[in-house]
Design a protein around this motif. Sequence first.
Motif, PDB file in Angstrom:
ATOM      1  N   SER A 130      39.471  53.506  32.312  1.00 32.24           N
ATOM      2  CA  SER A 130      38.666  53.460  33.537  1.00 32.24           C
ATOM      3  C   SER A 130      39.158  54.492  34.546  1.00 32.24           C
ATOM      4  O   SER A 130      38.362  55.164  35.209  1.00 32.24           O
ATOM      5  CB  SER A 130      38.719  52.066  34.160  1.00 32.24           C
ATOM      6  OG  SER A 130      38.147  51.135  33.280  1.00 32.24           O
ATOM      7  N   LEU A 131      40.480  54.626  34.647  1.00 38.99           N
ATOM      8  CA  LEU A 131      41.040  55.609  35.583  1.00 38.99           C
ATOM      9  C   LEU A 131      40.697  57.027  35.129  1.00 38.99           C
ATOM     10  O   LEU A 131      40.245  57.860  35.926  1.00 38.99           O
ATOM     11  CB  LEU A 131      42.561  55.449  35.674  1.00 38.99           C
ATOM     12  CG  LEU A 131      43.055  54.140  36.306  1.00 38.99           C
ATOM     13  CD1 LEU A 131      44.558  53.974  36.081  1.00 38.99           C
ATOM     14  CD2 LEU A 131      42.730  54.103  37.803  1.00 38.99           C
ATOM     15  N   MET A 132      40.875  57.296  33.848  1.00 39.56           N
ATOM     16  CA  MET A 132      40.618  58.650  33.331  1.00 39.56           C
ATOM     17  C   MET A 132      39.150  59.048  33.473  1.00 39.56           C
ATOM     18  O   MET A 132      38.845  60.196  33.791  1.00 39.56           O
ATOM     19  CB  MET A 132      41.015  58.744  31.852  1.00 39.56           C
ATOM     20  CG  MET A 132      42.490  58.879  31.589  1.00 39.56           C
ATOM     21  SD  MET A 132      43.196  60.404  32.254  1.00 39.56           S
ATOM     22  CE  MET A 132      42.396  61.650  31.232  1.00 39.56           C
ATOM     23  N   TYR A 133      38.241  58.114  33.232  1.00 36.07           N
ATOM     24  CA  TYR A 133      36.813  58.450  33.331  1.00 36.07           C
ATOM     25  C   TYR A 133      36.389  58.610  34.790  1.00 36.07           C
ATOM     26  O   TYR A 133      35.253  58.991  35.066  1.00 36.07           O
ATOM     27  CB  TYR A 133      35.966  57.363  32.667  1.00 36.07           C
ATOM     28  CG  TYR A 133      36.180  57.182  31.173  1.00 36.07           C
ATOM     29  CD1 TYR A 133      36.228  58.274  30.305  1.00 36.07           C
ATOM     30  CD2 TYR A 133      36.301  55.904  30.621  1.00 36.07           C
ATOM     31  CE1 TYR A 133      36.406  58.091  28.935  1.00 36.07           C
ATOM     32  CE2 TYR A 133      36.474  55.721  29.257  1.00 36.07           C
ATOM     33  CZ  TYR A 133      36.526  56.815  28.418  1.00 36.07           C
ATOM     34  OH  TYR A 133      36.693  56.627  27.072  1.00 36.07           O
ATOM     35  N   GLY A 134      37.290  58.272  35.703  1.00 36.95           N
ATOM     36  CA  GLY A 134      37.023  58.572  37.107  1.00 36.95           C
ATOM     37  C   GLY A 134      36.365  57.466  37.905  1.00 36.95           C
ATOM     38  O   GLY A 134      35.838  57.704  38.995  1.00 36.95           O
ATOM     39  N   ALA A 135      36.412  56.238  37.380  1.00 34.55           N
ATOM     40  CA  ALA A 135      35.861  55.119  38.150  1.00 34.55           C
ATOM     41  C   ALA A 135      36.794  54.779  39.312  1.00 34.55           C
ATOM     42  O   ALA A 135      37.989  55.096  39.276  1.00 34.55           O
ATOM     43  CB  ALA A 135      35.705  53.895  37.244  1.00 34.55           C
ATOM     44  N   THR A 136      36.246  54.130  40.330  1.00 34.83           N
ATOM     45  CA  THR A 136      37.079  53.526  41.360  1.00 34.83           C
ATOM     46  C   THR A 136      37.498  52.157  40.833  1.00 34.83           C
ATOM     47  O   THR A 136      36.647  51.282  40.624  1.00 34.83           O
ATOM     48  CB  THR A 136      36.289  53.366  42.674  1.00 34.83           C
ATOM     49  OG1 THR A 136      35.860  54.661  43.096  1.00 34.83           O
ATOM     50  CG2 THR A 136      37.148  52.721  43.755  1.00 34.83           C
ATOM     51  N   VAL A 137      38.778  52.016  40.558  1.00 37.56           N
ATOM     52  CA  VAL A 137      39.267  50.777  39.946  1.00 37.56           C
ATOM     53  C   VAL A 137      39.821  49.864  41.034  1.00 37.56           C
ATOM     54  O   VAL A 137      40.669  50.277  41.821  1.00 37.56           O
ATOM     55  CB  VAL A 137      40.360  51.082  38.897  1.00 37.56           C
ATOM     56  CG1 VAL A 137      40.910  49.788  38.306  1.00 37.56           C
ATOM     57  CG2 VAL A 137      39.802  51.983  37.790  1.00 37.56           C
ATOM     58  N   ILE A 138      39.309  48.649  41.072  1.00 39.06           N
ATOM     59  CA  ILE A 138      39.693  47.693  42.111  1.00 39.06           C
ATOM     60  C   ILE A 138      40.341  46.484  41.442  1.00 39.06           C
ATOM     61  O   ILE A 138      39.692  45.748  40.698  1.00 39.06           O
ATOM     62  CB  ILE A 138      38.448  47.276  42.923  1.00 39.06           C
ATOM     63  CG1 ILE A 138      37.807  48.527  43.553  1.00 39.06           C
ATOM     64  CG2 ILE A 138      38.825  46.237  43.979  1.00 39.06           C
ATOM     65  CD1 ILE A 138      36.313  48.405  43.790  1.00 39.06           C
ATOM     66  N   ASN A 139      41.626  46.311  41.697  1.00 41.17           N
ATOM     67  CA  ASN A 139      42.352  45.139  41.184  1.00 41.17           C
ATOM     68  C   ASN A 139      42.030  43.949  42.066  1.00 41.17           C
ATOM     69  O   ASN A 139      42.203  44.011  43.274  1.00 41.17           O
ATOM     70  CB  ASN A 139      43.862  45.374  41.287  1.00 41.17           C
ATOM     71  CG  ASN A 139      44.421  46.069  40.070  1.00 41.17           C
ATOM     72  OD1 ASN A 139      43.967  45.848  38.948  1.00 41.17           O
ATOM     73  ND2 ASN A 139      45.421  46.897  40.289  1.00 41.17           N
ATOM     74  N   VAL A 140      41.597  42.866  41.459  1.00 38.49           N
ATOM     75  CA  VAL A 140      41.286  41.673  42.252  1.00 38.49           C
ATOM     76  C   VAL A 140      42.384  40.635  42.024  1.00 38.49           C
ATOM     77  O   VAL A 140      42.727  40.331  40.867  1.00 38.49           O
ATOM     78  CB  VAL A 140      39.918  41.085  41.837  1.00 38.49           C
ATOM     79  CG1 VAL A 140      39.638  39.798  42.599  1.00 38.49           C
ATOM     80  CG2 VAL A 140      38.808  42.109  42.084  1.00 38.49           C
ATOM     81  N   ARG A 141      42.940  40.125  43.112  1.00 35.12           N
ATOM     82  CA  ARG A 141      43.915  39.033  42.978  1.00 35.12           C
ATOM     83  C   ARG A 141      43.148  37.752  42.678  1.00 35.12           C
ATOM     84  O   ARG A 141      42.889  36.943  43.552  1.00 35.12           O
ATOM     85  CB  ARG A 141      44.750  38.887  44.245  1.00 35.12           C
ATOM     86  CG  ARG A 141      45.859  39.899  44.328  1.00 35.12           C
ATOM     87  CD  ARG A 141      46.793  39.626  45.496  1.00 35.12           C
ATOM     88  NE  ARG A 141      47.069  40.878  46.176  1.00 35.12           N
ATOM     89  CZ  ARG A 141      46.509  41.269  47.320  1.00 35.12           C
ATOM     90  NH1 ARG A 141      45.660  40.482  47.963  1.00 35.12           N
ATOM     91  NH2 ARG A 141      46.792  42.442  47.826  1.00 35.12           N
ATOM     92  N   GLY A 142      42.766  37.614  41.448  1.00 34.80           N
ATOM     93  CA  GLY A 142      41.952  36.479  41.012  1.00 34.80           C
ATOM     94  C   GLY A 142      41.631  36.704  39.554  1.00 34.80           C
ATOM     95  O   GLY A 142      42.151  37.646  38.944  1.00 34.80           O
ATOM     96  N   ASN A 143      40.779  35.856  38.984  1.00 34.59           N
ATOM     97  CA  ASN A 143      40.441  36.037  37.571  1.00 34.59           C
ATOM     98  C   ASN A 143      39.070  36.694  37.401  1.00 34.59           C
ATOM     99  O   ASN A 143      38.399  37.032  38.387  1.00 34.59           O
ATOM    100  CB  ASN A 143      40.534  34.691  36.821  1.00 34.59           C
ATOM    101  CG  ASN A 143      39.582  33.641  37.380  1.00 34.59           C
ATOM    102  OD1 ASN A 143      38.504  33.976  37.863  1.00 34.59           O
ATOM    103  ND2 ASN A 143      39.991  32.380  37.303  1.00 34.59           N
ATOM    104  N   PHE A 144      38.663  36.888  36.157  1.00 35.58           N
ATOM    105  CA  PHE A 144      37.387  37.558  35.876  1.00 35.58           C
ATOM    106  C   PHE A 144      36.217  36.850  36.536  1.00 35.58           C
ATOM    107  O   PHE A 144      35.324  37.495  37.113  1.00 35.58           O
ATOM    108  CB  PHE A 144      37.160  37.642  34.357  1.00 35.58           C
ATOM    109  CG  PHE A 144      35.750  38.043  34.004  1.00 35.58           C
ATOM    110  CD1 PHE A 144      35.356  39.376  34.018  1.00 35.58           C
ATOM    111  CD2 PHE A 144      34.793  37.074  33.678  1.00 35.58           C
ATOM    112  CE1 PHE A 144      34.049  39.738  33.718  1.00 35.58           C
ATOM    113  CE2 PHE A 144      33.488  37.435  33.378  1.00 35.58           C
ATOM    114  CZ  PHE A 144      33.108  38.767  33.402  1.00 35.58           C
ATOM    115  N   ASP A 145      36.185  35.532  36.452  1.00 34.55           N
ATOM    116  CA  ASP A 145      35.038  34.779  36.979  1.00 34.55           C
ATOM    117  C   ASP A 145      34.885  35.018  38.487  1.00 34.55           C
ATOM    118  O   ASP A 145      33.763  35.155  38.991  1.00 34.55           O
ATOM    119  CB  ASP A 145      35.205  33.289  36.681  1.00 34.55           C
ATOM    120  CG  ASP A 145      35.371  33.025  35.183  1.00 34.55           C
ATOM    121  OD1 ASP A 145      34.384  33.194  34.444  1.00 34.55           O
ATOM    122  OD2 ASP A 145      36.480  32.689  34.749  1.00 34.55           O
TER     123      ASP A 145
END
Length: 363
Positions: A130-145
Amino acid sequence: MDNKTTPGAGEWSGVIESYSSFLPVNRQTPVITLMEGNTPLVRARNLEKKLGCPARLYLKWEGMNPTGSFKDRGMTLAVSKAIEEGARGFVCASTGNTSASAAAYAARSGYPCYVLIPENAVAMGKLAQSLMYGATVINVRGNFDQALQMVLDIVESRPVTLVNSLNPYRLEGQKTSSFEICDILGEAPHTLFIPVGNAGNITAYWNGFREYRSAGLSSRLPRMCGFQAAGASPIVQGERVENPETVATAIRIGNPASWKSAVDAARDSGGSISTVTDQEILEAYHLLASQEGVFVEAASSASVAGLSKTLQENPGAFKEGDDVVCVLTGNGLKDLQLAIDNCPQPVTIGADISELEKVMELR
Ligand code: AN7
């Protein structure tokens, strides 16, 4: 059977062009493709022996897609249709593979991509992609749901297109894997084993098998057998799981988006949705690599874990001459830490032939 033939070298042009008559596209649709699809269907004779499987066993090796997972089949369509409809950007929540795929297709489209991932719960290869393809990656302090809920909220007010599998074009694209299986076998398999997380893929495969039969390109429908990880098995439990936990982070999902259609697929096909434990998942993970040379990610091996469990519980589950397909959804290279942590470590020796001789005698 009057099936489409398998393409020869250089003839494949991605899932949209190959199956356009089954997809909601037209001449104006700008096709954003990485030549996804046309993945190997590998006969697994060693596993047949090892597991005592009288049927022919095939592995649908979806980790061979351009970003290393089945998500590319749906993403090519979701991104192409979004561009056709005037999209200006993309957003998704992900356990890792959707984000990698979305980021790659967004890159080709030239529009920005925002991906929300659960902090510390995504395999490193997927994060790197995701980083290499150039997306803005947002880490969420939580789970997928929780991340998915945030994405659903943000698309209400921002001009970005949701590319999670709630986007119906995703499942339309993903159904093409069923077509490929039928094209190669000349008929639908008797039974399909598949991992279940957000439950989109089992829904898509079932749609694909039904459409191919309606079109006269196959004559039967497979039993659909889906498998959740025991610690993330809301469908089997019959209720949401607040804190899903499993070593198979790709399917660490407690409230699947396609819950109802997955239940329908299992019921209508005479199949089931069941659980496999993390230990069973890891055993299948090793078996696939060590017996067949197919290195998948842990979530993918849930299908083979499910097959193994089925045969243990009911050795007469399949007949000789049946075709059984296990879907292997993602590439093992996505999560190298898991692999290394679960294998015997290499031996280190000096650059000395006698040390080498000693090691090789011991083996
Ligand atoms: C390798 O990437 O949900 O049941 O956000 O990556 O269609 O959700 C991934 C799911 C199986 C489950 N195997 O498929 C995501 C995501 C792998 C996966 C699944 C996923 P669905």
